[in-house]
Design an enzyme around this catalytic site. Sequence first.
Site, mmCIF file in Angstrom:
data_model
loop_
_atom_site.group_PDB
_atom_site.id
_atom_site.type_symbol
_atom_site.label_atom_id
_atom_site.label_comp_id
_atom_site.label_asym_id
_atom_site.label_seq_id
_atom_site.Cartn_x
_atom_site.Cartn_y
_atom_site.Cartn_z
ATOM 1 N N GLU A 135 -23.232 -12.639 -13.092
ATOM 2 C CA GLU A 135 -24.544 -12.601 -12.426
ATOM 3 C C GLU A 135 -24.646 -13.684 -11.348
ATOM 4 O OE1 GLU A 135 -25.450 -9.867 -13.035
ATOM 5 O OE2 GLU A 135 -27.260 -9.852 -14.251
ATOM 6 N N THR A 188 -30.678 -8.149 -5.563
ATOM 7 C CA THR A 188 -31.394 -9.163 -6.354
ATOM 8 C C THR A 188 -31.482 -10.480 -5.591
ATOM 9 O OG1 THR A 188 -30.681 -8.136 -8.401
ATOM 10 C CG2 THR A 188 -31.369 -10.420 -8.561
#
Length: 316
Positions: A135, A188
């Site tokens: 991530e 994101t």
Amino acid sequence: MNPYKSVTAFAPATVANVSCGFDIMGFAIKGIGDKVTISLQSDIPDSPVILSGNYGHLIPSERIKNTAGVAVNAFLKARGNSQLNVRIELEKNMPLGSGMGSSASSSAAAVFALNHLLGCPLSVSELIPFAMEGERIACGAAHADNVAPALLGGFVLIRSYSPLDIISVSCPDELFCTLVHPHIELQTIDARRILKNDISMEDVVKQSANAASFMVALLQNDYNLLGRSMHDLLAEPKRTQLIPGFENAKHNALNAGAIGCGISGSGPSLFALCRSELTANIVAKEIKKSFLDAGLESDTFISSLNAPGACIVNTK
Ligand code: HSE
């Protein structure tokens, strides 16, 4: 001695944030996710990730830029196994920038497969920090609200990041999620960049109150309280501008019987919680129609909130 030469794992899509739990709540979604095969190989060390699936051609194959590759490298390094030469094959079935935990699905499947290949030296929870490294490379923040449910399944609450403290929460079986993915891409990293860094004390109080009452509502099957708690003062007010038709879709979802509705992860997907599978399907149609009115095609998914996490699908 490794028990297998090759292991394939699947990890599911996930809904993160769940309105009132920015970076601290998430749950797994049944039926969609990525697959990763890890094999012992004796050719080039650090070889590129072999990509397939509908979206494989859209992501980097270089290990240090690929979420599955980064997660595998972090695992091997932590175990003092950096010399181990493994081949990584990623079947990328999840759309990118969807808000459905696409990057997390790849990194979770990768570390799950690798752990199995090595004879399961670690528990599933212990794999979470390595998947979080995926991530970090994907969006600049090692948040766990997608990778933790992708690995563990079901609903998770992250009480603390340092040290990592993750709690699995069992949800009422009659609770279903409608997840609708409109066909636009939202990274994101961009959806995080627009968030405010300074939050007022008043908003902190409201957000914590909603997060706390959301958890009580889940544990007590109190759907009225669940709906009253599903407000996001941190991300949603900033991110709605990035999602055409959001307000209308949310309004129509609530009118069609959803308990609550919000942005899934960093968007553009929307999720709604519903008290039955039937209502979840009705709500899915309403949200889909609302996105069409805004000029967007979409895909819909229906899932229990107790969906399974990563699993092994093949071994050789
Ligand atoms: N909590 C993360 C965010 C989830 O909202 O940025 C990203 O899927």
